[in-house]
Design an enzyme around this catalytic site. Structure first.
Site, short mmCIF file in Angstrom:
data_model
loop_
_atom_site.label_atom_id
_atom_site.label_comp_id
_atom_site.label_asym_id
_atom_site.label_seq_id
_atom_site.Cartn_x
_atom_site.Cartn_y
_atom_site.Cartn_z
N HIS A 311 0.91 -1.22 0.33
CA HIS A 311 0.13 0.07 -0.21
C HIS A 311 1.27 1.12 0.62
CE1 HIS A 311 -3.20 2.53 0.87
NE2 HIS A 311 -3.79 2.32 0.54
N ASP A 369 -8.00 -4.86 -0.30
CA ASP A 369 -8.76 -5.70 -1.66
C ASP A 369 -8.15 -8.24 -1.06
OD1 ASP A 369 -7.21 -3.38 -3.50
OD2 ASP A 369 -8.76 -4.17 -2.83
C1 SDX Z 1 -5.82 0.51 -3.37
O1 SDX Z 1 -4.49 4.96 -1.73
C2 SDX Z 1 -5.11 3.92 -1.51
O2 SDX Z 1 -5.56 4.60 -0.32
C3 SDX Z 1 -5.69 2.88 -1.96
C4 SDX Z 1 -6.73 1.86 -1.36
C5 SDX Z 1 -7.95 2.42 -0.82
O3 SDX Z 1 -9.00 1.90 -0.22
O4 SDX Z 1 -8.84 3.66 -1.69
O5 SDX Z 1 -6.23 1.12 -0.24
C6 SDX Z 1 -7.60 0.97 -2.56
O6 SDX Z 1 -5.73 0.78 -3.43
C7 SDX Z 1 -5.10 -0.81 -2.34
C8 SDX Z 1 -4.29 -1.33 -3.21
C9 SDX Z 1 -4.82 -2.10 -3.67
N1 SDX Z 1 -3.69 -2.98 -4.47
C10 SDX Z 1 -2.70 -3.74 -4.63
O7 SDX Z 1 -3.14 -4.91 -3.92
C11 SDX Z 1 -1.60 -4.09 -5.79
C12 SDX Z 1 -0.18 -5.06 -5.43
N2 SDX Z 1 0.09 -3.39 -4.44
C13 SDX Z 1 1.30 -2.97 -5.31
O8 SDX Z 1 1.19 -3.01 -6.73
C14 SDX Z 1 1.44 -1.61 -4.51
O9 SDX Z 1 1.54 -2.39 -3.42
C15 SDX Z 1 0.66 -0.50 -4.39
C16 SDX Z 1 0.57 0.15 -5.37
C17 SDX Z 1 -0.67 -0.59 -4.05
C18 SDX Z 1 2.08 0.40 -3.81
O10 SDX Z 1 3.32 0.85 -4.25
P1 SDX Z 1 3.87 2.01 -4.08
O11 SDX Z 1 3.79 2.79 -2.32
O12 SDX Z 1 4.89 2.67 -4.95
O13 SDX Z 1 5.12 0.95 -4.03
P2 SDX Z 1 6.03 0.51 -4.70
O14 SDX Z 1 5.70 0.56 -5.77
O15 SDX Z 1 7.28 1.49 -4.08
O16 SDX Z 1 6.91 -0.99 -4.00
C19 SDX Z 1 8.17 -0.75 -3.27
C20 SDX Z 1 8.69 -1.69 -3.01
C21 SDX Z 1 9.12 -2.21 -4.77
O17 SDX Z 1 10.09 -2.84 -4.76
P3 SDX Z 1 11.70 -2.09 -4.37
O18 SDX Z 1 11.90 -1.41 -6.20
O19 SDX Z 1 11.67 -1.69 -3.56
O20 SDX Z 1 12.80 -4.00 -4.39
O21 SDX Z 1 7.61 -2.84 -2.72
C22 SDX Z 1 7.38 -3.50 -3.82
C23 SDX Z 1 7.81 -2.83 -5.05
O22 SDX Z 1 8.16 -3.62 -6.25
N3 SDX Z 1 6.38 -3.83 -3.72
C24 SDX Z 1 6.09 -5.19 -4.05
C25 SDX Z 1 4.17 -5.24 -3.96
N4 SDX Z 1 3.80 -3.75 -3.43
C26 SDX Z 1 5.00 -3.32 -4.07
N5 SDX Z 1 6.46 -6.53 -4.16
C27 SDX Z 1 5.28 -7.60 -4.43
N6 SDX Z 1 3.74 -7.52 -4.46
C28 SDX Z 1 3.68 -5.94 -4.79
N7 SDX Z 1 1.97 -6.46 -3.50
#
Ligand code: SDX
Length: 435
Positions: A311, A369
């Site tokens: 998140h 989710d």
């Molecule tokens: C919702 O904003 C809100 O409030 C949204 C929400 C709402 O109520 O409106 O809460 C609803 O959208 C919940 C989120 C649902 N999405 C998912 O479940 C999709 C999977 N999650 C990700 O794609 C991700 O975690 C995000 C998009 C939710 C957040 O992305 P960020 O904050 O940009 O995180 P990041 O990409 O900077 O991640 C940091 C690190 C990265 O690795 P490094 O580059 O540091 O090595 O964490 C990794 C990312 O690759 N990472 C994940 C991951 N999420 C982040 N690795 C594996 N699986 C994941 N789900």
């Protein structure tokens, strides 16, 4: 701003005598903000924050999130208490008007919403324009956007009465539109809303009933649906809410703004994640294949993410996910589903991930989710409808945030800037001379 600046921050440009002294404005809870509105004037620079991860785009009194502590408050009330003790319409009243309703206010509000659940008969024809296999979010985006053509008065966003009636219409009609999008996809007749049913009960009725026989909604499922709607109602300045605010800042009518929010929510990184979680669990297929999947997630070249995990704000357990997990067990038990393979995979996946350094170091926890899809599947909702349900619930948050933005005297048209790294100015060479 509600509170005057108590402190200032001074930014000085190295090697020059140029600096900017900017007011620091505290919030009621959470981080203070640096008011940078004078920065360009004083220092000739913009700030740079792609994705706005460190930028407060507005002042709001609606929702507060502490991502490190895993806290979510709506108008100061913890989500755990609201989900346990209130109905969705009580929470809708809280988000829209700032206070939980008295009994009399609740009855009046519920009566108003109930009497706006039908949609214009001409709007029915919009569904016929879609292919039967159209994604429900495409239908919601189109039909909700079209509502602005049926309520021309709604374009007067500066009229408080128009703002209120538009909010009521959107809250009331989204379940009908979402249920009809589902019925259209399966070729069944539309079921009209019933004024004798509650909000969540009516939604389940319109989704599941057919004209050929009576249908009684399972009260356990109605209560679970009501709680799921509460958990999805609002969430501060998430991507779709920010879209609604930006669209609204131009004076666009609320139906067009909410349609923009629906389109934004559809993305798999946002509201589309619940649908993606179910597909992921089905793709994993069995508990013994979890280690291979986790290895794929850790492999940067795979582009595979653990959907329902992580998140932008929560770097702790999403409080909504805890409630959702508990509700999941309750609903499956009430439905007599003792053995749900997807739930077993989800629970084992969570256990492994939460003990794995990759996820721990990145503070990746289940979000709202992760478990919602399992409940919705057990309730008989098709996967394609999961994000549509999210949109039904989030409409309350979107329209409450839109109303707050319109009524904020400091609000202006949203217009972010950029850092330009393209070509310097150059002259056009006529086509005939370009070789
Ligand atoms: C919702 O904003 C809100 O409030 C949204 C929400 C709402 O109520 O409106 O809460 C609803 O959208 C919940 C989120 C649902 N999405 C998912 O479940 C999709 C999977 N999650 C990700 O794609 C991700 O975690 C995000 C998009 C939710 C957040 O992305 P960020 O904050 O940009 O995180 P990041 O990409 O900077 O991640 C940091 C690190 C990265 O690795 P490094 O580059 O540091 O090595 O964490 C990794 C990312 O690759 N990472 C994940 C991951 N999420 C982040 N690795 C594996 N699986 C994941 N789900």
């Amino acid at each position: 701003m509600s509170k005057p600046a108590a402190q200032t921050v001074t930014i000085t440009l190295d090697g020059t005598d140029r600096s900017a002294t900017l007011p620091v404005i505290p919030g009621t809870l959470g981080p203070s903000v640096i008011d940078i509105r004078r920065l360009y004037q004083d220092l000739g620079m913009f700030t740079y924050d792609p994705g706005y991860g460190a930028t407060a785009a507005c002042e709001s009194t609606i929702t507060y999130i502490d991502g490190d502590q895993g806290i979510l408050l709506h108008r100061g009330y913890p989500i755990e208490q609201l989900a346990e003790q209130c109905t969705f319409l009580e929470v809708a009243h809280l988000l829209l008007y700032g206070e939980l309703p008295t009994k009399a206010q609740y009855e009046a509000f519920a009566r108003t919403i109930t009497r706006h659940t039908m949609i214009h008969e001409q709007l029915r024809r919009f569904f016929d324009g879609f292919r039967r296999d159209a994604h429900p979010m495409a239908v919601l985006t189109g039909v909700v956007g079209a509502m602005s053509a049926f309520y021309p008065d709604s374009s007067d966003v500066n009229d408080p009465h128009q703002r209120e009636i538009s909010a009521h219409r959107l809250i009331a009609k989204l379940p009908t539109i979402a249920a009809w999008a589902y019925k259209y996809s399966v070729g069944q007749p539309f079921m009209y809303p019933r004024n004798d049913l509650g909000y969540a009960e009516n939604f389940l009725y319109m989704l599941n009933a057919v004209p050929t026989e009576p249908y009684v909604v399972n009260p356990v499922l109605a209560r679970a649906m009501d709680r799921i709607l509460i958990l999805h109602a609002d969430h501060e300045q998430n991507a779709s809410t920010s879209t609604v605010r930006l669209a609204g800042s131009t004076g666009a009518n609320p139906f067009a703004c909410v349609a923009a929010g629906i389109a934004t929510l559809w993305g798999p990184a946002h509201g589309g994640a619940n649908e993606a979680v179910l597909k992921m669990l089905a793709e994993i297929g069995s508990v013994d294949r979890i280690p291979d999947f986790i290895a794929k997630v850790k492999d940067k070249n795979s582009n595979v993410r653990l959907m329902g995990f992580g998140h932008r704000v929560y770097k702790n357990y999403d409080p909504r996910a805890k409630i959702m997990a508990r509700t999941c067990h309750e609903v499956l038990a009430d439905l007599g589903i003792e053995h749900e393979p997807l739930l077993e995979i989800a629970m084992e996946l969570e256990r492994i991930a939460l003990s794995d350094e990759y996820f721990i170091s990145r503070k990746l926890y289940p979000n709202v989710d992760f478990y919602s899809g399992i409940i919705l599947k057990a309730m008989g909702l098709p996967t394609s409808m999961f994000t549509a349900l999210f949109a039904v619930a989030r409409t309350v948050g979107w329209i409450s945030q839109w109303k707050e933005m319109i009524e904020d005297p400091s609000q202006r048209i949203g217009r972010p800037r950029q850092v330009y790294t393209g070509a310097g100015q150059r002259d056009v060479v006529p086509l005939s001379e370009r070789g």
